[in-house]
Design a protein around this motif. Structure first.
Motif, PDB file in Angstrom:
ATOM      1  N   ILE A 131       0.854  -1.202   0.000  1.00  0.00           N
ATOM      2  CA  ILE A 131       0.000   0.000   0.000  1.00  0.00           C
ATOM      3  C   ILE A 131       0.887   1.248   0.000  1.00  0.00           C
ATOM      4  O   ILE A 131       0.627   2.206  -0.727  1.00  0.00           O
ATOM      5  CB  ILE A 131      -0.948   0.010   1.216  1.00  0.00           C
ATOM      6  N   LYS A 132       1.964   1.202   0.798  1.00  0.00           N
ATOM      7  CA  LYS A 132       2.879   2.362   0.839  1.00  0.00           C
ATOM      8  C   LYS A 132       3.449   2.653  -0.541  1.00  0.00           C
ATOM      9  O   LYS A 132       3.517   3.806  -0.972  1.00  0.00           O
ATOM     10  CB  LYS A 132       4.021   2.090   1.820  1.00  0.00           C
ATOM     11  N   GLY A 133       3.859   1.597  -1.241  1.00  0.00           N
ATOM     12  CA  GLY A 133       4.434   1.770  -2.585  1.00  0.00           C
ATOM     13  C   GLY A 133       3.428   2.388  -3.537  1.00  0.00           C
ATOM     14  O   GLY A 133       3.728   3.341  -4.260  1.00  0.00           O
ATOM     15  N   LEU A 134       2.206   1.877  -3.528  1.00  0.00           N
ATOM     16  CA  LEU A 134       1.171   2.390  -4.438  1.00  0.00           C
ATOM     17  C   LEU A 134       0.760   3.813  -4.047  1.00  0.00           C
ATOM     18  O   LEU A 134       0.534   4.665  -4.911  1.00  0.00           O
ATOM     19  CB  LEU A 134      -0.048   1.454  -4.436  1.00  0.00           C
ATOM     20  N   ALA A 135       0.713   4.056  -2.738  1.00  0.00           N
ATOM     21  CA  ALA A 135       0.287   5.382  -2.257  1.00  0.00           C
ATOM     22  C   ALA A 135       1.287   6.463  -2.664  1.00  0.00           C
ATOM     23  O   ALA A 135       0.897   7.599  -2.922  1.00  0.00           O
ATOM     24  CB  ALA A 135       0.118   5.361  -0.736  1.00  0.00           C
ATOM     25  N   LEU A 147      -8.547  -2.987  -1.688  1.00  0.00           N
ATOM     26  CA  LEU A 147      -7.844  -4.215  -1.290  1.00  0.00           C
ATOM     27  C   LEU A 147      -8.731  -5.422  -1.549  1.00  0.00           C
ATOM     28  O   LEU A 147      -9.950  -5.364  -1.353  1.00  0.00           O
ATOM     29  CB  LEU A 147      -7.464  -4.160   0.190  1.00  0.00           C
ATOM     30  N   LEU A 148      -8.111  -6.510  -1.966  1.00  0.00           N
ATOM     31  CA  LEU A 148      -8.869  -7.755  -2.152  1.00  0.00           C
ATOM     32  C   LEU A 148      -9.031  -8.424  -0.796  1.00  0.00           C
ATOM     33  O   LEU A 148      -8.054  -8.889  -0.212  1.00  0.00           O
ATOM     34  CB  LEU A 148      -8.111  -8.706  -3.076  1.00  0.00           C
ATOM     35  N   ALA A 149     -10.255  -8.451  -0.320  1.00  0.00           N
ATOM     36  CA  ALA A 149     -10.515  -9.064   0.986  1.00  0.00           C
ATOM     37  C   ALA A 149     -11.042 -10.481   0.836  1.00  0.00           C
ATOM     38  O   ALA A 149     -10.870 -11.309   1.723  1.00  0.00           O
ATOM     39  CB  ALA A 149     -11.518  -8.224   1.764  1.00  0.00           C
ATOM     40  N   GLU A 150     -11.707 -10.735  -0.283  1.00  0.00           N
ATOM     41  CA  GLU A 150     -12.331 -12.045  -0.480  1.00  0.00           C
ATOM     42  C   GLU A 150     -12.583 -12.214  -1.972  1.00  0.00           C
ATOM     43  O   GLU A 150     -12.994 -11.263  -2.630  1.00  0.00           O
ATOM     44  CB  GLU A 150     -13.683 -12.062   0.268  1.00  0.00           C
ATOM     45  N   MET A 151     -12.342 -13.423  -2.476  1.00  0.00           N
ATOM     46  CA  MET A 151     -12.546 -13.639  -3.917  1.00  0.00           C
ATOM     47  C   MET A 151     -13.837 -14.409  -4.184  1.00  0.00           C
ATOM     48  O   MET A 151     -14.427 -14.994  -3.279  1.00  0.00           O
ATOM     49  CB  MET A 151     -11.330 -14.330  -4.526  1.00  0.00           C
ATOM     50  N   SER A 152     -14.246 -14.386  -5.457  1.00  0.00           N
ATOM     51  CA  SER A 152     -15.506 -15.044  -5.815  1.00  0.00           C
ATOM     52  C   SER A 152     -15.278 -16.478  -6.280  1.00  0.00           C
ATOM     53  O   SER A 152     -16.236 -17.225  -6.472  1.00  0.00           O
ATOM     54  CB  SER A 152     -16.186 -14.262  -6.943  1.00  0.00           C
ATOM     55  N   GLN A 172      -5.149   1.608   8.367  1.00  0.00           N
ATOM     56  CA  GLN A 172      -3.951   2.458   8.504  1.00  0.00           C
ATOM     57  C   GLN A 172      -3.800   3.430   7.329  1.00  0.00           C
ATOM     58  O   GLN A 172      -2.941   4.312   7.359  1.00  0.00           O
ATOM     59  CB  GLN A 172      -2.687   1.597   8.557  1.00  0.00           C
ATOM     60  N   PHE A 173      -4.573   3.229   6.263  1.00  0.00           N
ATOM     61  CA  PHE A 173      -4.397   4.049   5.047  1.00  0.00           C
ATOM     62  C   PHE A 173      -5.766   4.516   4.534  1.00  0.00           C
ATOM     63  O   PHE A 173      -6.038   4.455   3.339  1.00  0.00           O
ATOM     64  CB  PHE A 173      -3.719   3.223   3.945  1.00  0.00           C
ATOM     65  N   ALA A 174      -6.611   4.976   5.443  1.00  0.00           N
ATOM     66  CA  ALA A 174      -8.009   5.239   5.062  1.00  0.00           C
ATOM     67  C   ALA A 174      -8.168   6.451   4.143  1.00  0.00           C
ATOM     68  O   ALA A 174      -9.247   6.681   3.605  1.00  0.00           O
ATOM     69  CB  ALA A 174      -8.867   5.398   6.305  1.00  0.00           C
ATOM     70  N   ASP A 175      -7.088   7.214   3.942  1.00  0.00           N
ATOM     71  CA  ASP A 175      -7.176   8.327   2.982  1.00  0.00           C
ATOM     72  C   ASP A 175      -6.887   7.844   1.559  1.00  0.00           C
ATOM     73  O   ASP A 175      -7.113   8.572   0.601  1.00  0.00           O
ATOM     74  CB  ASP A 175      -6.174   9.430   3.340  1.00  0.00           C
ATOM     75  N   PHE A 176      -6.375   6.620   1.431  1.00  0.00           N
ATOM     76  CA  PHE A 176      -5.994   6.114   0.106  1.00  0.00           C
ATOM     77  C   PHE A 176      -6.764   4.840  -0.255  1.00  0.00           C
ATOM     78  O   PHE A 176      -7.188   4.665  -1.397  1.00  0.00           O
ATOM     79  CB  PHE A 176      -4.473   5.877   0.068  1.00  0.00           C
ATOM     80  N   VAL A 177      -6.947   3.956   0.731  1.00  0.00           N
ATOM     81  CA  VAL A 177      -7.744   2.736   0.473  1.00  0.00           C
ATOM     82  C   VAL A 177      -9.218   3.122   0.565  1.00  0.00           C
ATOM     83  O   VAL A 177      -9.655   3.699   1.568  1.00  0.00           O
ATOM     84  CB  VAL A 177      -7.415   1.629   1.501  1.00  0.00           C
ATOM     85  N   ILE A 178      -9.972   2.827  -0.486  1.00  0.00           N
ATOM     86  CA  ILE A 178     -11.376   3.259  -0.490  1.00  0.00           C
ATOM     87  C   ILE A 178     -12.335   2.124  -0.126  1.00  0.00           C
ATOM     88  O   ILE A 178     -13.488   2.365   0.171  1.00  0.00           O
ATOM     89  CB  ILE A 178     -11.790   3.896  -1.837  1.00  0.00           C
ATOM     90  N   GLY A 179     -11.846   0.901  -0.186  1.00  0.00           N
ATOM     91  CA  GLY A 179     -12.748  -0.201   0.154  1.00  0.00           C
ATOM     92  C   GLY A 179     -12.174  -1.529  -0.269  1.00  0.00           C
ATOM     93  O   GLY A 179     -10.947  -1.679  -0.383  1.00  0.00           O
ATOM     94  N   PHE A 180     -13.081  -2.465  -0.531  1.00  0.00           N
ATOM     95  CA  PHE A 180     -12.676  -3.862  -0.697  1.00  0.00           C
ATOM     96  C   PHE A 180     -13.378  -4.519  -1.878  1.00  0.00           C
ATOM     97  O   PHE A 180     -14.541  -4.238  -2.151  1.00  0.00           O
ATOM     98  CB  PHE A 180     -13.024  -4.658   0.566  1.00  0.00           C
ATOM     99  N   ILE A 181     -12.638  -5.434  -2.496  1.00  0.00           N
ATOM    100  CA  ILE A 181     -13.292  -6.406  -3.363  1.00  0.00           C
ATOM    101  C   ILE A 181     -13.659  -7.541  -2.431  1.00  0.00           C
ATOM    102  O   ILE A 181     -12.776  -8.157  -1.802  1.00  0.00           O
ATOM    103  CB  ILE A 181     -12.333  -6.940  -4.450  1.00  0.00           C
ATOM    104  N   THR A 182     -14.922  -7.787  -2.300  1.00  0.00           N
ATOM    105  CA  THR A 182     -15.346  -8.775  -1.313  1.00  0.00           C
ATOM    106  C   THR A 182     -16.722  -9.330  -1.647  1.00  0.00           C
ATOM    107  O   THR A 182     -17.498  -8.705  -2.387  1.00  0.00           O
ATOM    108  CB  THR A 182     -15.333  -8.144   0.109  1.00  0.00           C
TER     109      THR A 182
END
Ligand code: 5BU
Length: 260
Positions: A131-135, A147-152, A172-182
Motif C-alpha cells: 500500500i505504501k508503494g502504491l500510495a 484491497l482484495l478481501a475475499e474472492m468469488s 492504517q491508510f483510510a485516505d488512500f484505500v477506499i474499500g474492498f473487493i469482497t
C-alpha cells in the motif's frame, strides 16, 4: 452479517479519500451501483462498450493487459468517455508484490496505469508495504486503492482471519484505500465501499469455478455496495438492455436495504 442502511450520499460525508467521496456521490446522483467488467480484447470493443453502457454505470472496470492492440490513445479515449458519461475507471490489476515493484508497475511500464485509472486494486498478502508503494504514486494524483478481501472463485485460500487482517491494514491508510473487493461487507464503518464481482441475474458457476450471486443477494444479504458484472452483460444479445436490467436490480436492492 454487516449491512449498511445509510444512503450513499450520507456515507460520502465519512470518506477521507476524495475518490471514495466522489464515487458515493456519483452513485447517488446518477442512481446506479453497477460496475461493468469490460473484459474484451480489442481497443475498439472496449471503447464501444464504454460509450454504449457509460450512461448506466458508476465504474468501468478494465483488464488493460488483455487488450491485444493497446496504444496510449486507448486510455486517453477512455478518459474522455469517463468525463462524458461520468463514471470512474478501475483497472483490475491486482498488484501483489513488494512496494518498490508495484510502484513501478503502477506508474510506468507500458500502461502508465496511474495516469488514467482512478482506482486500482491490490492483494493484501505482501503486507502494508504494497500500500505504501502504491500510495507514493497514487496519493498525489488523488487516486484510490481497493484491497482484495475475499474472492468469488471456488476454493480460494482466503479465510476470515485474512479478511480481518486486510481490514486492519486498510484502516492504517483510510485516505488512500477506499474499500474492498469482497463477497461480504467487512466493517460497519460507513466510508468503506464494498465492491462485489461474481454477480449474475441467476445463481450460477462457470467452468473455472467462478461463483455467481444475484444482485439482490449481494446487496441485501451480503452488504455489497457496487455490483461488478462482466459476462452477464457483455455476452448478452443486447448488452445495453441487459445492463439496464442489472442497473435496475442493483438500485432497487439498494433502495430496499435503505428502507429496511
Ligand atoms: P464475470 O464475467 O462477471 O464473471 O467477470 C468478473 C470480473 O471480475 C472478471 O474481470 C474477474 O477478473 C473479476 N474478479 C472476479 O471475478 N472475482 C474476484 O474475486 C476478483 C475479480 Br478479485
Amino acid at each position: 452479517m454487516i449491512i449498511s442502511r445509510n444512503t450513499y450520499a450520507e456515507r460520502a460525508h465519512y470518506c477521507l479519500s476524495p475518490i471514495a467521496k466522489n464515487l458515493f456521490q456519483l452513485m447517488d446522483e446518477k442512481k446506479t451501483n453497477l460496475a461493468l467488467s469490460a473484459d474484451v480484447t480489442s481497443a475498439q470493443q472496449l471503447l464501444k462498450l464504454a460509450d454504449l453502457l457509460g450512461p448506466e454505470i458508476c465504474v468501468l472496470k478494465t483488464h488493460i493487459d488483455i487488450i491485444e492492440d493497446f496504444t496510449p490513445e486507448l486510455t486517453q479515449q477512455l478518459r474522455k468517455l469517463a468525463l462524458k458519461h461520468r463514471f470512474l475507471i478501475f483497472e483490475d490489476r491486482k498488484f501483489a508484490d513488494i512496494g518498490n515493484t508495484v510502484k513501478h508497475q503502477y506508474e510506468g511500464g507500458m500502461y502508465h496505469i496511474a495516469d488514467w485509472a482512478d482506482i486500482v486494486n491490490a492483494h493484501s498478502l505482501p503486507g502494508p508495504g504494497i500500500i505504501k508503494g502504491l500510495a507514493e504514486v497514487g496519493r498525489k494524483k488523488n487516486r484510490g486503492l481497493i484491497l482484495l478481501a475475499e474472492m468469488s472463485s471456488a476454493g480460494h485460500l482466503i479465510n476470515s482471519d485474512y479478511m480481518q487482517s486486510t481490514l486492519k491494514m486498510a484502516e492504517q491508510f483510510a485516505d488512500f484505500v477506499i474499500g474492498f473487493i469482497t463477497q461480504h461487507a467487512l466493517s460497519k464503518d460507513p466510508h468503506w465501499i464494498n465492491l462485489t464481482p461474481g454477480v449474475k441475474l441467476e445463481d450460477d458457476q462457470d467452468k473455472f469455478g467462478q461463483q455467481y450471486v444475484t444482485p439482490m443477494k449481494a446487496i441485501m444479504e451480503h452488504g455489497s455496495d457496487v455490483i461488478i458484472v462482466g459476462r452477464g452483460i457483455i455476452k448478452a444479445n443486447d448488452p445495453l438492455e441487459e445492463a439496464q436490467k442489472y442497473r435496475e436490480k442493483g438500485w432497487e436492492s439498494y433502495l430496499q436495504r435503505c428502507r429496511k
